[in-house]
Scaffold this active site. Structure first.
Site, short mmCIF file in Angstrom:
data_model
loop_
_atom_site.label_atom_id
_atom_site.label_comp_id
_atom_site.label_asym_id
_atom_site.label_seq_id
_atom_site.Cartn_x
_atom_site.Cartn_y
_atom_site.Cartn_z
N HIS A 55 34.41 31.22 39.47
CA HIS A 55 35.51 32.29 38.84
C HIS A 55 36.83 31.39 38.56
O HIS A 55 37.17 30.55 39.47
CB HIS A 55 35.73 33.55 39.95
CG HIS A 55 36.55 34.61 39.00
ND1 HIS A 55 36.01 35.45 38.36
CD2 HIS A 55 37.89 34.76 38.93
CE1 HIS A 55 36.70 36.28 37.97
NE2 HIS A 55 37.84 35.87 38.24
N ASP B 72 38.34 47.82 40.13
CA ASP B 72 39.01 46.49 39.45
C ASP B 72 38.76 46.65 37.98
O ASP B 72 39.84 46.17 37.20
CB ASP B 72 38.22 45.23 40.04
CG ASP B 72 38.66 44.01 39.10
OD1 ASP B 72 40.04 43.69 39.12
OD2 ASP B 72 38.14 43.33 38.55
N ARG C 111 46.52 46.82 34.45
CA ARG C 111 47.55 45.59 34.53
C ARG C 111 47.72 44.79 33.31
O ARG C 111 48.75 44.40 32.98
CB ARG C 111 46.92 44.67 35.69
CG ARG C 111 46.90 45.28 36.85
CD ARG C 111 46.17 44.94 38.13
NE ARG C 111 46.44 43.27 38.16
CZ ARG C 111 45.58 42.20 38.34
NH1 ARG C 111 44.49 42.51 38.50
NH2 ARG C 111 46.26 41.05 38.52
N SER D 133 41.73 41.73 43.01
CA SER D 133 40.77 41.69 41.68
C SER D 133 39.67 40.57 41.83
O SER D 133 38.47 40.87 41.72
CB SER D 133 41.75 41.42 40.80
OG SER D 133 41.15 41.18 39.53
N LYS E 181 35.53 42.00 43.14
CA LYS E 181 34.20 41.85 42.31
C LYS E 181 33.19 40.80 42.72
O LYS E 181 32.26 40.83 42.59
CB LYS E 181 34.59 41.82 40.95
CG LYS E 181 35.48 40.54 40.38
CD LYS E 181 35.83 40.84 38.91
CE LYS E 181 36.98 39.97 38.46
NZ LYS E 181 38.15 40.76 38.34
N1 URA Z 1 41.39 37.12 37.08
C1 URA Z 1 40.77 38.16 37.77
O1 URA Z 1 39.70 38.57 37.95
N2 URA Z 1 41.79 39.26 38.30
C2 URA Z 1 42.96 38.95 37.94
O2 URA Z 1 43.85 39.84 38.42
C3 URA Z 1 43.36 37.75 37.27
C4 URA Z 1 42.73 36.88 37.09
#
Ligand code: URA
Length: 435
Positions: free
Chosen positions: A82, A161, A168, A183, A187
C-alpha cells in the site's frame, strides 16, 4: 451520547473513549450520522489530533465496520502493498505482478485517487474492460489460479474507511497522521493478507511533508500491524518530484507497461524493484531483501512480470492487448505543451502542483461524485537534474476538456524551477522500518 457531544469533546482537545469512537464510526457507516457532523469531527481531529490509543481504537472500529476477509483458502503467505499516496505513483501495478511472478500471493485491495494523488483503481479502469470489482468467490479463484488480483475496496471491507476517505478528500482533512494510519491499516487488516509492505510517501507531493513526519507515520503503521499479529514493513520514500514521467490514469498505465518491458524511468524502476524485494521477503520467497531484489530484477528482465500483468488484466476481464498496443488505452483529444523560458537545469518540480494540474486537466475528482477523464494528465519531458534549453518542452498536458487545459498548463509551468547548475539528486529511499 450524541454526535454533538463527541464533536464538542474533541473540539475542546479531550481524548475520546472507545465507546465514543465506535459510536461515531458505526453511526457514520450506517448513515445515522450525517456528512456535516462527520466533517466537523474530522476537522476537530485534524486540529486537536488523536493519541496513539485513540488511533489504535479508531483503526479497530473501522476494521470491524464490515467483514474481515478470510483468505485462508488461498495458498501461501498473502502479501499486500500500500502507498500512502503520491503523484505519478503507479508502483502497485508493477510491484504486484513482479512479486506474484516470484511466487508471492498478492490479494490486493486498492483505492481511488485522493486529493492531488492518484489511485490504483482509477488507473486500472483506464484498461478497456478491466473490472475492479469482483465477487468474493471470483477474487479468491483468481488469487488461487494466478496468485494475483487487484480490486477496489468492496463495500464489505472497512466500509467506514470507504465513506470517510471520500469525505476527507473533499473536506481538507486528509493529511493527518492518525487519520491516515487508521485509514490504511483498517482496510489492510480487514482485507485478510498476512503481511504488508507500506510505502510512506514523503515530500512536496505527499501528505507527509518531512522525513521526520513520514517516519513517525511509518512507525505507527508498523506498530498497528504488529499489534494485530501481521508482519509489516514500511518504507519512507521520496515524493519531492513526480514518480516516473506520467501523471494521470491511462498515461500511467502506459508507463507501467513500459517499465515492465524494462523501458521505464529509472526512479520508478528502482523503487518498484525495492518494494517487490520486500514483498518477496515478507512472503517468504527470499531469505533476505537482497535476494528478493535480485529475484524481482530477474522477473523484470525475463518478462515474467509483464506476463503476470497480462494474466491479471485477462483474469479481471480487461484486454491484455494493451500491453502490446498502448493506443488501445483512452487517449485525449487535446494537448498543450509547456515550454522553458530560459536555459539551465531543472532544479525542482513541485510534485503537488503537478498532481493538481493533472486533477485540473480532468484526471482527478474535485467533488466526491465527479467523473474523471481517464485520458487526462501530465507527461513530464524533464526530470530534476535534466539540462533544459529555452523553448524546449518541459511537459505536455492532456485532456478532453479544452477549457481546463490552459489552467492546467499554467499550473504545470509554475511547478518547474530552473537553476544555472544541476542540483545533487535526493535519495529515493529515506528509511526502512521493519516490524
Ligand atoms: N491512503 C489511505 O489509504 N488512506 C489515507 O488516509 C491516505 C492515504
Amino acid at each position: 451520547m450524541t454526535m454533538y457531544d463527541v464533536i464538542l469533546k474533541k473540539r475542546e482537545g479531550a481524548a475520546l473513549s472507545k465507546d465514543e469512537i465506535e459510536y461515531f464510526v458505526n453511526g457514520y457507516t450506517e448513515d445515522a450520522i450525517p456528512d456535516y457532523q462527520a466533517s466537523a469531527l474530522l476537522m476537530a481531529i485534524f486540529f486537536r489530533g488523536l493519541s496513539r490509543d485513540e488511533t489504535f481504537m479508531l483503526t479497530e472500529a473501522m476494521m470491524r465496520s464490515g467483514d474481515v476477509a478470510d483468505l485462508s483458502s488461498a495458498p501461501g503467505v498473502k502479501v499486500d502493498k500500500h502507498s500512502t499516496g503520491g503523484v505519478g505513483d503507479k508502483t502497485t501495478l508493477i510491484v504486484a505482478p513482479l512479486a506474484a511472478a516470484c511466487g508471492v500471493t498478492v490479494a490486493k485491495m486498492s483505492g481511488r485517487g485522493l486529493g492531488f494523488t492518484g489511485g490504483t483503481v482509477d488507473k486500472m479502469e483506464a484498461i478497456p474492460g478491466m473490472r475492479t470489482s469482483l465477487e468474493k468467490d471470483e477474487f479468491t479463484a483468481l488469487v488461487n489460479r494466478a496468485k494475483i488480483s487487484v480490486i477496489g475496496q468492496t463495500g464489505h471491507i472497512a466500509p467506514a474507511d470507504k465513506k470517510l476517505y471520500a469525505l476527507r478528500d473533499v473536506t481538507a482533512t486528509v493529511d493527518n497522521l492518525s487519520l491516515i494510519a487508521s485509514s490504511v491499516m483498517s482496510k489492510k487488516l480487514a482485507s485478510g493478507s498476512d503481511a504488508f509492505v507500506l510505502d510512506v510517501k514523503c515530500g512536496d507531493g505527499a501528505f507527509m511533508r518531512t522525513v521526520r513526519e513520514a517516519e513517525e507515520l511509518g512507525r505507527l503503521l508498523v506498530d498497528i500491524g504488529a499489534a494485530n499479529g501481521k508482519k509489516t514493513i514500511a518504507l519512507v520514500t521520496n515524493m519531492n518530484q513526480p514518480l516516473g514521467k506520467s501523471v494521470g490514469n491511462a498515461l500511467e498505465i502506459a508507463e507501467v507497461i513500459e517499465t515492465l518491458k524494462c523501458e521505464g524511468p529509472e526512479d520508478i524502476t528502482k523503487l518498484s524493484l525495492t518494494l517487490a524485494g520486500y514483498m518477496i521477503l515478507a512472503g517468504g520467497a527470499a531469505e533476505s531483501w537482497d535476494e528478493g531484489y535480485e529475484k524481482a530484477s530477474r522477473a523484470l528482465r525475463s518478462g515474467a512480470g509483464l506476463d503476470k500483468l497480462r494474466e491479471l488484466i485477462k483474469g479481471q476481464g480487461g484486454d491484455p492487448a494493451v500491453t502490446d498496443d498502448s493506443t488501445l488505452l483512452p487517449s485525449a483529444a487535446f494537448s498543450v505543451a509547456v515550454r522553458a523560458d530560459a536555459d539551465g537545469y531543472t532544479d525542482r518540480i513541485a510534485a503537488r502542483d503537478i498532481g493538481l494540474a493533472s486533477q485540473r486537466a480532468g484526471a482527478g475528482r474535485e467533488t466526491k461524485n465527479d467523473v474523471i477523464d481517464l485520458s487526462a494528465g501530465v507527461v513530464l519531458r524533464k526530470k530534476v537534474g535534466d539540462a533544459v534549453k529555452a523553448g524546449e518542452t518541459l511537459a505536455v498536458v492532456y485532456g478532453n476538456d479544452k477549457s481546463k487545459l490552459d489552467e492546467a498548463a499554467e499550473i504545470t509551468k509554475a511547478a518547474f524551477f530552473t537553476e544555472s547548475a544541476p542540483r545533487e539528486q535526493e535519495p529515493l529511499i529515506h528509511a526502512v522500518i521493519m516490524g
